[in-house]
Design an enzyme around this catalytic site. Structure first.
Site, PDB file in Angstrom:
ATOM      1  N   ASP A 173       1.100  -1.122   0.056  1.00  0.00           N
ATOM      2  CA  ASP A 173       0.142   0.109  -0.102  1.00  0.00           C
ATOM      3  C   ASP A 173       0.782   1.228  -0.166  1.00  0.00           C
ATOM      4  O   ASP A 173       1.987   1.208   0.370  1.00  0.00           O
ATOM      5  CB  ASP A 173      -0.757   0.030   1.336  1.00  0.00           C
ATOM      6  CG  ASP A 173      -1.967  -0.963   1.152  1.00  0.00           C
ATOM      7  OD1 ASP A 173      -2.557  -1.052   0.218  1.00  0.00           O
ATOM      8  OD2 ASP A 173      -2.577  -1.133   2.216  1.00  0.00           O
ATOM      9  N   LYS A 188      -4.699   2.454  -3.346  1.00  0.00           N
ATOM     10  CA  LYS A 188      -5.851   3.075  -4.334  1.00  0.00           C
ATOM     11  C   LYS A 188      -5.190   4.145  -5.125  1.00  0.00           C
ATOM     12  O   LYS A 188      -4.312   5.005  -4.906  1.00  0.00           O
ATOM     13  CB  LYS A 188      -6.768   3.927  -3.256  1.00  0.00           C
ATOM     14  CG  LYS A 188      -8.264   2.924  -3.244  1.00  0.00           C
ATOM     15  CD  LYS A 188      -9.533   3.748  -2.620  1.00  0.00           C
ATOM     16  CE  LYS A 188      -9.075   4.023  -1.091  1.00  0.00           C
ATOM     17  NZ  LYS A 188     -10.281   4.655  -0.554  1.00  0.00           N
ATOM     18  N   MET A 223      -3.856  -4.301  32.162  1.00  0.00           N
ATOM     19  CA  MET A 223      -3.654  -4.418  33.575  1.00  0.00           C
ATOM     20  C   MET A 223      -4.844  -4.735  34.074  1.00  0.00           C
ATOM     21  O   MET A 223      -5.227  -4.369  35.097  1.00  0.00           O
ATOM     22  CB  MET A 223      -3.006  -2.950  34.107  1.00  0.00           C
ATOM     23  CG  MET A 223      -1.635  -2.508  33.605  1.00  0.00           C
ATOM     24  SD  MET A 223      -0.998  -1.122  33.997  1.00  0.00           S
ATOM     25  CE  MET A 223      -2.120   0.058  33.367  1.00  0.00           C
TER      26      MET A 223
END
Ligand code: SAH
Length: 250
Positions: free
Chosen positions: A35, A59, A167
């Site tokens: 890309d 694109k 966590m």
């Protein structure tokens, strides 16, 4: 299908933030589909590698994403069917606004073996390169990652998007109880990932309600993912051979 597709995160663009695993797989690949977001430095590196087909699949200006995706799918299938090792190289991390779900679904439907390789997301890199910590004791209790494409729905996100709880391994039960108190659907899917990316990674699937009934016996470090995205992991685990899965949906 004899070939294999690696969906690989290239990191945010800086060459040194490419992982060693991505680097190795790029060197082993027969075909690289990349890309625009991978950045110029990584682009010229992959183009300099010998005996590989390196194909730009980003694109073009004004092009529809859907058409482009179909073309990418076609190429992944074509080369994998020829027994080739294909790298689908994406900017940042493939799991963050990177169409990972669509590509996994396509590969799954076509019985093409695949593996996903994480990358350093811009979510991590951009703030820290700007000396901004994502969390701070005096700045709230965490962060959500959202898309700026649909700003109308931001306030709904806490209840309808993905929540990543760090966590929370030894307080998982309390986390779940508090999520229910704040209005989340108790049947929302949950995955607790212990020692993520280590050899002995373990994933426990449940729901928010199920989590309230589990012991807090998770090995550190662990993180909790809450939201519909968890369904995908369960679906694809068969193909990618994650064998250390505990399905404890109660
Ligand atoms: N998978 C990518 C994100 C794809 S969405 C990742 O994990 O980073 C594309 C958006 O990511 C861009 O619009 C921009 O907001 C952000 N982005 C990607 N690379 C970036 C970078 N190097 N610096 C800042 N933002 C970046």
């Amino acid at each position: 299908v004899r070939g294999k597709v690696y969906i690989v995160g290239a990191g945010p663009g800086n060459f040194e933030l490419l992982t060693l695993k991505a680097y190795r797989i790029l060197n082993e690949a027969d075909v690289i589909l990349y890309d625009r977001l991978v950045g110029e430095e990584i682009e010229s590196y992959i183009k300099s590698l010998r005996d590989k087909e390196v194909i730009y699949v980003g694109k073009e200006r004004g092009e529809k994403g859907e058409r482009r995706q179909q073309e990418i799918n076609r190429l992944m299938k074509k080369y994998a069917s020829e027994g080739k090792v294909v790298v689908r190289l994406k900017g940042g991390d493939p799991g963050v606004f990177g169409r990972l779900a669509e590509e996994m679904e396509f590969l799954f439907q076509n019985n093409i073996p695949f593996e996903v390789v994480p990358g350093v997301s811009s979510v991590n890199a951009a703030p820290v390169y700007s000396n901004i910590p994502l969390t701070h004791p005096e700045a709230g209790f965490g962060f959500l990652v959202v898309s700026g494409r649909d700003t109308r729905r931001l306030s709904e996100l806490a209840k309808s998007g993905t929540l990543i709880v760090l966590m929370g391994g030894c307080t998982a039960k309390e986390v779940a109880l508090n999520l229910i108190k704040s209005g989340i659907n108790p049947e929302t899917e949950v995955a607790v990932i212990e020692r993520g990316s280590f050899e002995d990674q373990r994933v426990t699937f449940s729901t928010v309600r199920g989590l309230t009934e589990l012991e807090n016996d998770f090995t550190s470090p662990a993180l909790i993912v809450v939201g519909g995205v968890v369904k995908l992991a369960k679906k694809y685990s068969r193909l990618i051979g994650l064998d250390k899965i505990r399905d404890r949906k109660i």
